[in-house]
Enzyme design. Structure first.
Site: not given
Length: 474
Positions: A171, A246, A280, A380
């Site tokens: 996906k 992750e 990231c 973040e």
């Protein structure tokens, strides 16, 4: 406009079982550039059943068979590299030069590295006189990926899953799914056996949830936010499947006083703002000794103001928009919080750049006078926003670097490489870059703490998709 409202299941393009569709918007033009179908749990069931059937054969394939398959994908993909790069640029706003040289090209490197790893890896080895250890494919792998590196993130999972002998249900992100559809075409043209690779588009709440909960999927590999990763792990727990994740990051870039600040600060800013800040493991907190803090802020300001933003189709553009209106608003909210909490805007700030009227462009923003307790230093951001934090001692710098729920990467810059290396054991992160900010596909990738679990790339990435079997003979 790319309109692909079917799914790739069991070696063929199949019509979806539900009526809903997802529009893909070019973040630079705010225009619809593609349409894909919204999958359902029933579509996932078909894909999983196909993968389960295919595993009975593909799971027994030889190393040579898998190397040939991966090589065929590389060949077909390379022939369409420019088309794929243009698609990535259109769906998530990456500048075309960056899309071609990094975003699209990264899949080739990932697959080549998987081939090299598979050829060298011992899938069966003696442990003692009566014990042999076999490493066998875990089975059907559900891959759920993010939009910021749409094909690189897929490749880091898919290449190693196929190398291990697993079959796959993918996906891709519903925000940037078009390049994944082109990859599915490449895989089909490469004559990958039916059912080995399956793709179902859709959102996380429907398709992602169905993949995570499915009892016939043996493992989940997910890249995305920590919030979503927690939900996936909880959903997967009922079937006791392996979960590899992750997740987010808030990496510190410690610049020691002896470093060449003109060079290291500029490199740190450019690395933080690459991909419009949507990476990231980017060094998104810069830590500078107080004695050189004012100097560093000036270097950061001039670097940020020199970055060429604008039309992603222009080969000279260095920075495009963030991926969506929603992401733009999230970044604006974090910038606003920095201002309200007392940080100083060195350059940039709220709103679009003054010369931009269309597209989700964020002003390249540097914050000074930052405390590590501020939102801009803890969350973040996923946009071109860099807080610069002063420190008074190395111990304080290490403490600030570790004072985060994340642990994906850290960076150290120093004129004394040997001294910089003495700080490495004290930093709680899956990677530490010393005197570099350049990413690499040759090192294991993954994080500590809430940055996830498990590793990708190389032999560590291959082992995520393998089970261990002990064979004891009498």
């Amino acid at each position: 406009m790319l309109q692909r409202t079917d799914f790739y299941i069991d070696g063929a393009w199949m019509a979806p079982l539900g009526p809903d569709h997802i529009e893909v918007v070019n973040p630079a033009t705010e225009q619809v550039v593609g349409v894909v179908a919204q999958g359902t749990a029933a579509d996932v069931d078909l894909a999983v059943a196909a993968a389960r059937r295919a595993f009975e054969t593909y799971g027994q394939s030889t190393v040579d068979d898998r190397v040939a398959l991966l090589s065929a994908v590389i060949d077909g993909y390379t022939a369409r590299l420019d088309e794929i790069a243009a698609t990535i640029s259109a769906e998530m706003g990456a500048p075309i030069t960056f899309a071609r040289q990094a975003q699209a090209a990264s899949l080739i490197g990932q697959f080549a590295r998987a081939i090299e790893t598979l050829r060298k890896y011992e899938l069966e080895a003696p442990l003692s006189g009566s014990v042999t250890v076999r490493r066998e494919p875990i089975g059907v792998a559900g891959l759920i990926t993010a939009w910021n590196w749409p094909l690189n993130l897929i490749a880091g999972k898919l290449a190693y899953a196929l190398a291990a002998g697993c079959t796959v249900v993918l996906k891709p992100s519903e925000v940037a799914p078009l390049s994944a559809m082109l990859l599915a075409e490449v895989i089909h043209e490469a004559a990958v056996p039916a059912g080995v690779f399956n793709l179902v588009n859709g959102d996380g709440a429907t398709v992602g949830q169905s993949i995570s909960a499915h009892p016939d999927i043996d493992m989940i590999s997910f890249t995305g936010s920590t919030r979503a990763g927690i939900l996936i792990a909880k959903t997967a727990a009922d079937s006791v499947k392996r979960v590899h994740q992750e997740l987010g990051g808030k990496s510190a870039n410690i610049i020691l006083p002896d470093a060449d600040h003109a060079t290291t600060v500029a490199a740190g800013v450019r690395r933080a703002f690459k991909n419009s800040g949507q990476s990231c493991q980017a060094p998104t907190r810069m830590l500078v000794h107080r004695s050189r803090y004012a100097e560093a802020l000036e270097h950061a300001r001039t670097t940020a103001e020199s970055i060429r933003y604008g039309d992603p189709a222009d080969p000279a553009t260095e920075m495009g928009p963030v991926v969506s209106a929603l992401q733009f608003e999230r970044v604006q909210a974090v910038i606003r919080s920095g201002i309200e909490q007392g940080a100083r805007v060195v350059t940039g700030g709220l709103g679009r750049p003054e010369d931009v009227e269309t597209g989700w462009f964020v002003r390249p923003t540097i914050f000074g006078d930052v405390d590590n307790s501020m939102t801009i230093a803890r969350e973040e951001i996923f946009g071109p926003v860099l807080p610069i934090i002063p420190y008074d001692s190395e111990d304080e710098a290490v403490a600030i670097a570790n004072d985060t729920r994340y642990g994906l990467a850290n960076y150290i810059q120093s004129a004394d490489r040997a001294h910089a290396l003495t700080l490495v054991p004290r930093l709680r992160s899956g990677r530490v870059y010393v005197n570099t900010v350049d990413a690499t596909e040759t090192a294991p990738f993954g994080g500590y703490k809430q940055s996830g679990n498990g590793r990708e790339e190389g032999e560590f990435g291959l082992e995520e998709y393998l089970e261990t079997k002990a064979v004891i003979t009498g």
